[in-house]
Design a protein around this motif. Sequence first.
Motif, mmCIF file in Angstrom:
data_model
loop_
_atom_site.group_PDB
_atom_site.id
_atom_site.type_symbol
_atom_site.label_atom_id
_atom_site.label_comp_id
_atom_site.label_asym_id
_atom_site.label_seq_id
_atom_site.Cartn_x
_atom_site.Cartn_y
_atom_site.Cartn_z
ATOM 1 N N CYS A 17 0.835 -1.201 0.000
ATOM 2 C CA CYS A 17 0.000 0.000 0.000
ATOM 3 C C CYS A 17 0.870 1.252 0.000
ATOM 4 O O CYS A 17 0.531 2.258 -0.611
ATOM 5 C CB CYS A 17 -0.937 0.013 1.206
ATOM 6 S SG CYS A 17 -2.214 -1.250 1.131
ATOM 7 N N SER A 20 1.979 3.068 -3.233
ATOM 8 C CA SER A 20 1.134 3.964 -4.009
ATOM 9 C C SER A 20 1.664 5.396 -3.901
ATOM 10 O O SER A 20 2.420 5.737 -3.005
ATOM 11 C CB SER A 20 -0.318 3.890 -3.529
ATOM 12 O OG SER A 20 -0.438 4.506 -2.272
ATOM 13 N N ALA A 21 1.250 6.232 -4.802
ATOM 14 C CA ALA A 21 1.775 7.605 -4.875
ATOM 15 C C ALA A 21 1.440 8.426 -3.635
ATOM 16 O O ALA A 21 2.198 9.321 -3.276
ATOM 17 C CB ALA A 21 1.227 8.287 -6.116
ATOM 18 N N ASP A 22 0.322 8.150 -2.975
ATOM 19 C CA ASP A 22 -0.118 8.955 -1.841
ATOM 20 C C ASP A 22 0.516 8.540 -0.513
ATOM 21 O O ASP A 22 0.523 9.320 0.422
ATOM 22 C CB ASP A 22 -1.637 8.888 -1.708
ATOM 23 C CG ASP A 22 -2.341 9.477 -2.920
ATOM 24 O OD1 ASP A 22 -1.721 10.306 -3.614
ATOM 25 O OD2 ASP A 22 -3.497 9.112 -3.164
ATOM 26 N N ALA A 23 1.020 7.324 -0.440
ATOM 27 C CA ALA A 23 1.532 6.814 0.827
ATOM 28 C C ALA A 23 3.042 7.028 0.918
ATOM 29 O O ALA A 23 3.744 6.997 -0.088
ATOM 30 C CB ALA A 23 1.211 5.333 0.945
#
Length: 94
Positions: A17, A20-23
């Motif tokens: 997870c 991902s680009a946001d994490a």
Amino acid sequence: MNILRAGTLGVLLAISCAASADAPRPTDAQVKQAMIEESISRTPGNCPCPYHAASNGSRCGGRSSYSRPGGNAPLCFPSDITDEMVNSYRSRMR
């Protein structure tokens, strides 16, 4: 051992997870812990690492797979894992 595998799955899921680009990217310490847990879960018997307990409750110590030459060589300590191994693991988890 099932609890360990469930914990490993949780760590691996968190790392996946985190890709991902946001994490945020997992720390080297988090990756090393995931690698250790994965390695231990693949090692047969009650004594993969010196700090585990044997079936009689005693500490495995020198009887562990880690301590015996040849055969299985699980990753038991963060110092067993090089930066190159961490980078390779991260690449596989993408």
